[in-house]
Motif scaffolding. Structure first.
Motif, PDB file in Angstrom:
ATOM      1  N   LEU A 132       0.824  -1.219   0.000  1.00  0.00           N
ATOM      2  CA  LEU A 132       0.000   0.000   0.000  1.00  0.00           C
ATOM      3  C   LEU A 132       0.856   1.267   0.000  1.00  0.00           C
ATOM      4  CD1 LEU A 132      -2.875  -1.049   2.435  1.00  0.00           C
ATOM      5  CD2 LEU A 132      -3.004  -0.802  -0.047  1.00  0.00           C
ATOM      6  N   ALA A 133       2.065   1.174   0.538  1.00  0.00           N
ATOM      7  CA  ALA A 133       2.959   2.341   0.557  1.00  0.00           C
ATOM      8  C   ALA A 133       3.322   2.788  -0.853  1.00  0.00           C
ATOM      9  CB  ALA A 133       4.218   2.026   1.357  1.00  0.00           C
ATOM     10  N   PHE A 134       3.370   1.851  -1.799  1.00  0.00           N
ATOM     11  CA  PHE A 134       3.651   2.228  -3.188  1.00  0.00           C
ATOM     12  C   PHE A 134       2.579   3.175  -3.719  1.00  0.00           C
ATOM     13  CE2 PHE A 134       6.350  -1.588  -3.269  1.00  0.00           C
ATOM     14  CZ  PHE A 134       7.450  -1.094  -3.943  1.00  0.00           C
ATOM     15  N   ILE A 135       1.339   2.977  -3.284  1.00  0.00           N
ATOM     16  CA  ILE A 135       0.233   3.827  -3.723  1.00  0.00           C
ATOM     17  C   ILE A 135       0.217   5.126  -2.922  1.00  0.00           C
ATOM     18  CG2 ILE A 135      -2.288   3.952  -3.975  1.00  0.00           C
ATOM     19  CD1 ILE A 135      -2.200   0.811  -4.034  1.00  0.00           C
ATOM     20  N   ALA A 136       0.506   5.021  -1.640  1.00  0.00           N
ATOM     21  CA  ALA A 136       0.429   6.190  -0.757  1.00  0.00           C
ATOM     22  C   ALA A 136       1.434   7.276  -1.139  1.00  0.00           C
ATOM     23  CB  ALA A 136       0.641   5.767   0.698  1.00  0.00           C
ATOM     24  N   GLN A 140       0.316  11.077  -1.862  1.00  0.00           N
ATOM     25  CA  GLN A 140       0.717  12.143  -0.953  1.00  0.00           C
ATOM     26  C   GLN A 140       1.289  13.328  -1.723  1.00  0.00           C
ATOM     27  OE1 GLN A 140       3.689  11.114   2.035  1.00  0.00           O
ATOM     28  NE2 GLN A 140       2.486  12.243   3.539  1.00  0.00           N
ATOM     29  N   GLN A 141       2.032  13.047  -2.789  1.00  0.00           N
ATOM     30  CA  GLN A 141       2.562  14.126  -3.617  1.00  0.00           C
ATOM     31  C   GLN A 141       1.447  14.870  -4.337  1.00  0.00           C
ATOM     32  OE1 GLN A 141       5.794  11.359  -5.436  1.00  0.00           O
ATOM     33  NE2 GLN A 141       6.492  13.452  -5.805  1.00  0.00           N
ATOM     34  N   LEU A 142       0.440  14.143  -4.761  1.00  0.00           N
ATOM     35  CA  LEU A 142      -0.665  14.768  -5.492  1.00  0.00           C
ATOM     36  C   LEU A 142      -1.616  15.516  -4.573  1.00  0.00           C
ATOM     37  CD1 LEU A 142      -1.419  11.833  -7.941  1.00  0.00           C
ATOM     38  CD2 LEU A 142      -0.570  14.097  -8.593  1.00  0.00           C
ATOM     39  N   GLU A 143      -1.751  15.029  -3.325  1.00  0.00           N
ATOM     40  CA  GLU A 143      -2.657  15.668  -2.368  1.00  0.00           C
ATOM     41  C   GLU A 143      -1.921  15.892  -1.054  1.00  0.00           C
ATOM     42  OE1 GLU A 143      -6.811  14.509  -2.290  1.00  0.00           O
ATOM     43  OE2 GLU A 143      -6.344  12.925  -3.725  1.00  0.00           O
ATOM     44  N   ALA A 144      -1.062  16.877  -1.063  1.00  0.00           N
ATOM     45  CA  ALA A 144      -0.187  17.135   0.084  1.00  0.00           C
ATOM     46  C   ALA A 144      -0.953  17.504   1.355  1.00  0.00           C
ATOM     47  CB  ALA A 144       0.804  18.245  -0.259  1.00  0.00           C
ATOM     48  N   GLY A 145      -2.194  17.952   1.216  1.00  0.00           N
ATOM     49  CA  GLY A 145      -2.975  18.376   2.381  1.00  0.00           C
ATOM     50  C   GLY A 145      -3.573  17.240   3.187  1.00  0.00           C
ATOM     51  N   LEU A 146      -3.483  16.009   2.730  1.00  0.00           N
ATOM     52  CA  LEU A 146      -4.073  14.886   3.449  1.00  0.00           C
ATOM     53  C   LEU A 146      -3.260  14.559   4.701  1.00  0.00           C
ATOM     54  CD1 LEU A 146      -4.901  12.362   0.561  1.00  0.00           C
ATOM     55  CD2 LEU A 146      -6.499  13.836   1.780  1.00  0.00           C
ATOM     56  N   ASN A 147      -3.948  14.421   5.837  1.00  0.00           N
ATOM     57  CA  ASN A 147      -3.234  13.966   7.033  1.00  0.00           C
ATOM     58  C   ASN A 147      -3.041  12.450   6.940  1.00  0.00           C
ATOM     59  OD1 ASN A 147      -5.562  12.607   7.995  1.00  0.00           O
ATOM     60  ND2 ASN A 147      -6.270  14.449   9.081  1.00  0.00           N
ATOM     61  N   ASP A 148      -2.354  11.861   7.906  1.00  0.00           N
ATOM     62  CA  ASP A 148      -2.016  10.442   7.828  1.00  0.00           C
ATOM     63  C   ASP A 148      -3.241   9.544   7.709  1.00  0.00           C
ATOM     64  OD1 ASP A 148       0.633  11.110   7.928  1.00  0.00           O
ATOM     65  OD2 ASP A 148       0.934  10.538  10.020  1.00  0.00           O
ATOM     66  N   ASP A 149      -4.280   9.831   8.512  1.00  0.00           N
ATOM     67  CA  ASP A 149      -5.490   9.003   8.476  1.00  0.00           C
ATOM     68  C   ASP A 149      -6.202   9.117   7.135  1.00  0.00           C
ATOM     69  OD1 ASP A 149      -5.031   8.099  11.037  1.00  0.00           O
ATOM     70  OD2 ASP A 149      -6.393   9.528  11.987  1.00  0.00           O
ATOM     71  N   ALA A 150      -6.296  10.339   6.631  1.00  0.00           N
ATOM     72  CA  ALA A 150      -6.969  10.557   5.340  1.00  0.00           C
ATOM     73  C   ALA A 150      -6.181   9.909   4.205  1.00  0.00           C
ATOM     74  CB  ALA A 150      -7.148  12.053   5.087  1.00  0.00           C
ATOM     75  N   LEU A 151      -4.862   9.987   4.288  1.00  0.00           N
ATOM     76  CA  LEU A 151      -4.023   9.364   3.261  1.00  0.00           C
ATOM     77  C   LEU A 151      -4.183   7.846   3.293  1.00  0.00           C
ATOM     78  CD1 LEU A 151      -1.852   9.566   1.045  1.00  0.00           C
ATOM     79  CD2 LEU A 151      -0.121   9.472   2.872  1.00  0.00           C
TER      80      LEU A 151
END
Length: 197
Positions: A132-136, A140-151
């Motif tokens: 899942l880290a490969f996707i995350a 994260q680069q595309l949506e930098a505003g996401l916190n850890d839970d949202a990501l």
């Protein structure tokens, strides 16, 4: 002496697991028959049970191998790709290619449900986290505003959506896509999930 015994034990476990992986590759989950796998590995049934408590434990070990192989395919797919959206597209294509080329291993990965109260082995959990880290990372680069839970939630959503599309299509379901449209629609899905229109 203890070192020799440990090495023999590890060799037995490795050979049994290799035989189980080959069995699943050839015949899917139904092919995981302890007696046959023991014979293929060159050991007694008791030797198998010494290393794997039951059939579910052996299938879980096979699934862990499958996850590691998917992870390796994903790593190769994004090597040298810097754009996060292109990384997600490459990951999607790598996942589909693995599912197509290793259909029985891929199906078995999602076929086993652990018995109630039986925890998933830590190594299996870690392989899932790594996958899942490969996707995350690109998300994260595309949506930098996401916190850890949202990501974490968005990552699981993206994987579940892609897996659903691949599963429905490869299982020839009525709503599945044919091979000539699957890639195009998969890229459409990735773009929408990544917030690109």
């Amino acid at each position: 002496m203890a070192g020799i015994q440990k090495a023999k034990s590890e060799e037995t476990q490795r050979r049994v697991l290799e035989a189980a992986v080959k069995a699943v590759e050839a015949g899917g989950l139904e092919a995981v028959q302890i007696r046959k796998i023991a014979a293929d590995a060159g050991y007694s049934v008791g030797s198998v049970y010494k290393h794997y408590e039951d059939q579910d434990a052996l299938v879980t070990a096979v699934d862990t191998v499958t996850l590691a192989r998917i992870k390796a395919a994903m790593a190769a797919a994004v090597e040298g790709v810097s754009d996060p959206l292109e990384q997600l597209k490459a990951l999607a294509r790598a996942y589909l290619a693995f599912a197509q080329e290793h259909r029985n291993l891929w199906r078995t990965l999602f076929a086993l449900k652990m018995a109630e109260g039986v925890p998933t082995p830590e190594i299996h959990v870690q392989e899932l986290v790594d996958l899942l880290a490969f996707i995350a990372r690109p998300l994260q680069q595309l949506e930098a505003g996401l916190n850890d839970d949202a990501l974490a939630a968005r990552t699981r959503t993206c994987f579940a959506a892609l897996h659903g599309l691949v599963a429905i299509s490869l299982e020839d379901r009525f709503v599945g896509l044919t091979e000539d449209t699957l890639d195009k629609e998969m890229m459409f899905l990735v773009e929408r999930l990544a917030g690109r229109s």
